[in-house]
Design a protein around this motif. Sequence first.
Motif, PDB file in Angstrom:
ATOM      1  N   ARG A 184      -8.497   5.432   0.509  1.00 60.86           N
ATOM      2  CA  ARG A 184      -8.653   4.115  -0.131  1.00 60.86           C
ATOM      3  C   ARG A 184      -9.986   4.382  -1.211  1.00 60.86           C
ATOM      4  NH1 ARG A 184      -8.117   2.266   5.233  1.00 60.86           N
ATOM      5  NH2 ARG A 184     -10.340   2.528   5.601  1.00 60.86           N
ATOM      6  N   ASP A 185     -10.734   5.268  -0.735  1.00 61.71           N
ATOM      7  CA  ASP A 185     -11.931   5.314  -1.959  1.00 61.71           C
ATOM      8  C   ASP A 185     -11.468   5.970  -2.913  1.00 61.71           C
ATOM      9  OD1 ASP A 185     -14.761   5.323  -2.598  1.00 61.71           O
ATOM     10  OD2 ASP A 185     -14.587   7.570  -2.375  1.00 61.71           O
ATOM     11  N   MET A 186     -10.512   7.142  -2.832  1.00 54.64           N
ATOM     12  CA  MET A 186     -10.036   7.815  -4.194  1.00 54.64           C
ATOM     13  C   MET A 186      -9.110   6.761  -5.064  1.00 54.64           C
ATOM     14  SD  MET A 186      -8.588  11.298  -2.322  1.00 54.64           S
ATOM     15  CE  MET A 186      -9.777  12.404  -2.011  1.00 54.64           C
ATOM     16  N   MET A 187      -8.397   5.915  -4.326  1.00 58.10           N
ATOM     17  CA  MET A 187      -7.512   4.802  -5.113  1.00 58.10           C
ATOM     18  C   MET A 187      -8.253   3.896  -5.763  1.00 58.10           C
ATOM     19  SD  MET A 187      -4.401   4.581  -2.151  1.00 58.10           S
ATOM     20  CE  MET A 187      -3.629   3.322  -3.275  1.00 58.10           C
ATOM     21  N   SER A 188      -9.580   3.505  -5.047  1.00 57.51           N
ATOM     22  CA  SER A 188     -10.185   2.431  -5.665  1.00 57.51           C
ATOM     23  C   SER A 188     -11.014   2.977  -6.959  1.00 57.51           C
ATOM     24  CB  SER A 188     -11.359   1.877  -4.699  1.00 57.51           C
ATOM     25  OG  SER A 188     -12.353   2.777  -4.452  1.00 57.51           O
ATOM     26  N   LYS A 189     -11.247   4.163  -6.966  1.00 59.92           N
ATOM     27  CA  LYS A 189     -12.202   4.713  -7.985  1.00 59.92           C
ATOM     28  C   LYS A 189     -10.675   5.347  -9.084  1.00 59.92           C
ATOM     29  CE  LYS A 189     -15.776   6.939  -5.523  1.00 59.92           C
ATOM     30  NZ  LYS A 189     -16.445   8.093  -5.302  1.00 59.92           N
ATOM     31  N   ARG A 190      -9.686   4.927  -8.972  1.00 56.28           N
ATOM     32  CA  ARG A 190      -8.433   5.360 -10.015  1.00 56.28           C
ATOM     33  C   ARG A 190      -8.546   6.659 -10.192  1.00 56.28           C
ATOM     34  NH1 ARG A 190      -7.433   0.941 -14.064  1.00 56.28           N
ATOM     35  NH2 ARG A 190      -5.489   1.094 -13.279  1.00 56.28           N
ATOM     36  N   ARG A 191      -8.810   7.592  -9.241  1.00 55.03           N
ATOM     37  CA  ARG A 191      -8.786   9.188  -9.467  1.00 55.03           C
ATOM     38  C   ARG A 191      -7.892   9.614  -8.476  1.00 55.03           C
ATOM     39  NH1 ARG A 191     -14.888  10.638  -8.623  1.00 55.03           N
ATOM     40  NH2 ARG A 191     -13.644  12.791  -8.232  1.00 55.03           N
ATOM     41  N   GLY A 192      -6.812  10.069  -8.594  1.00 55.74           N
ATOM     42  CA  GLY A 192      -5.845  10.712  -7.727  1.00 55.74           C
ATOM     43  C   GLY A 192      -6.006  12.087  -7.755  1.00 55.74           C
ATOM     44  N   TRP A 193      -5.411  12.739  -6.681  1.00 58.38           N
ATOM     45  CA  TRP A 193      -5.657  14.237  -6.617  1.00 58.38           C
ATOM     46  C   TRP A 193      -5.199  14.978  -7.717  1.00 58.38           C
ATOM     47  CZ3 TRP A 193      -3.457  11.455  -2.298  1.00 58.38           C
ATOM     48  CH2 TRP A 193      -4.412  11.267  -1.370  1.00 58.38           C
ATOM     49  N   MET A 194      -4.381  14.400  -8.391  1.00 54.26           N
ATOM     50  CA  MET A 194      -3.436  15.396  -9.325  1.00 54.26           C
ATOM     51  C   MET A 194      -4.495  15.234 -10.842  1.00 54.26           C
ATOM     52  SD  MET A 194      -0.996  16.345  -7.781  1.00 54.26           S
ATOM     53  CE  MET A 194      -0.091  17.089  -9.287  1.00 54.26           C
ATOM     54  N   PHE A 254       0.839  -1.366  -0.131  1.00 56.86           N
ATOM     55  CA  PHE A 254      -0.153   0.152  -0.134  1.00 56.86           C
ATOM     56  C   PHE A 254       0.944   1.350  -0.020  1.00 56.86           C
ATOM     57  CE2 PHE A 254      -3.868   1.988   0.202  1.00 56.86           C
ATOM     58  CZ  PHE A 254      -3.563   3.327   1.182  1.00 56.86           C
ATOM     59  N   GLY A 255       1.890   1.076   0.805  1.00 54.38           N
ATOM     60  CA  GLY A 255       2.935   2.424   0.995  1.00 54.38           C
ATOM     61  C   GLY A 255       3.462   2.632  -0.474  1.00 54.38           C
ATOM     62  N   MET A 256       3.777   1.631  -1.147  1.00 56.17           N
ATOM     63  CA  MET A 256       4.692   1.683  -2.229  1.00 56.17           C
ATOM     64  C   MET A 256       3.484   2.423  -3.532  1.00 56.17           C
ATOM     65  SD  MET A 256       7.681   1.324  -2.136  1.00 56.17           S
ATOM     66  CE  MET A 256       8.284   0.978  -4.017  1.00 56.17           C
ATOM     67  N   LEU A 257       2.150   1.839  -3.465  1.00 56.16           N
ATOM     68  CA  LEU A 257       1.175   1.951  -4.271  1.00 56.16           C
ATOM     69  C   LEU A 257       0.851   3.533  -4.142  1.00 56.16           C
ATOM     70  CD1 LEU A 257      -0.653   1.508  -6.338  1.00 56.16           C
ATOM     71  CD2 LEU A 257      -2.394   0.945  -4.873  1.00 56.16           C
ATOM     72  N   GLY A 258       0.682   4.157  -2.770  1.00 58.37           N
ATOM     73  CA  GLY A 258       0.469   5.506  -2.596  1.00 58.37           C
ATOM     74  C   GLY A 258       1.840   6.154  -3.129  1.00 58.37           C
ATOM     75  N   ALA A 259       3.068   5.943  -2.708  1.00 54.49           N
ATOM     76  CA  ALA A 259       4.073   6.817  -3.225  1.00 54.49           C
ATOM     77  C   ALA A 259       4.216   6.705  -4.496  1.00 54.49           C
ATOM     78  CB  ALA A 259       5.501   5.963  -2.600  1.00 54.49           C
TER      79      ALA A 259
END
Length: 157
Positions: free
Chosen positions: A143-153, A10-15
Amino acid sequence: MKPWIKRTLFGMLGASLLVGGLSACSSGHGWHRGPMDEQSLTEMRGKALERVGSKLELDAAQKQRLEHLADALQAQRKAFMGDATNPREALQALVTGATFDRAGAQALVDAKVRAVQAGSPEVIAAMGDFYDSLKPEQQAQVRDMMSKRRGWMRHRG
């Protein structure tokens, strides 16, 4: 799956998402202009941190951990990029001769792998510290943002 493996992944994915977002912002709009200068990168980083902070409603300690994560990612990016002012030149050098420079390509890949391996523990620790400092509802937002494949950028709304 063991908890430490799950955390590491998870850390590597987030990074990766954060690095990808910063990389996309730093190069996506300026292919014809070349790499962004330090001032532009600093401005974009500040906007990204502000956006993440407001979306997750971070407190001061969480913002500090997010800034530490951004610092670690920026250091990792610099180490990965190396001393090259124009990374394309290194790739172009591999195909200047009559044959592909396999040894040069392997040396380039090895240098990048060493840079990632050297900086990964700090990035993983910073990502873990940031994520662990979030409240459960903030973690759910991530987690919700990541599951929707929508990042902040990528999301501008």
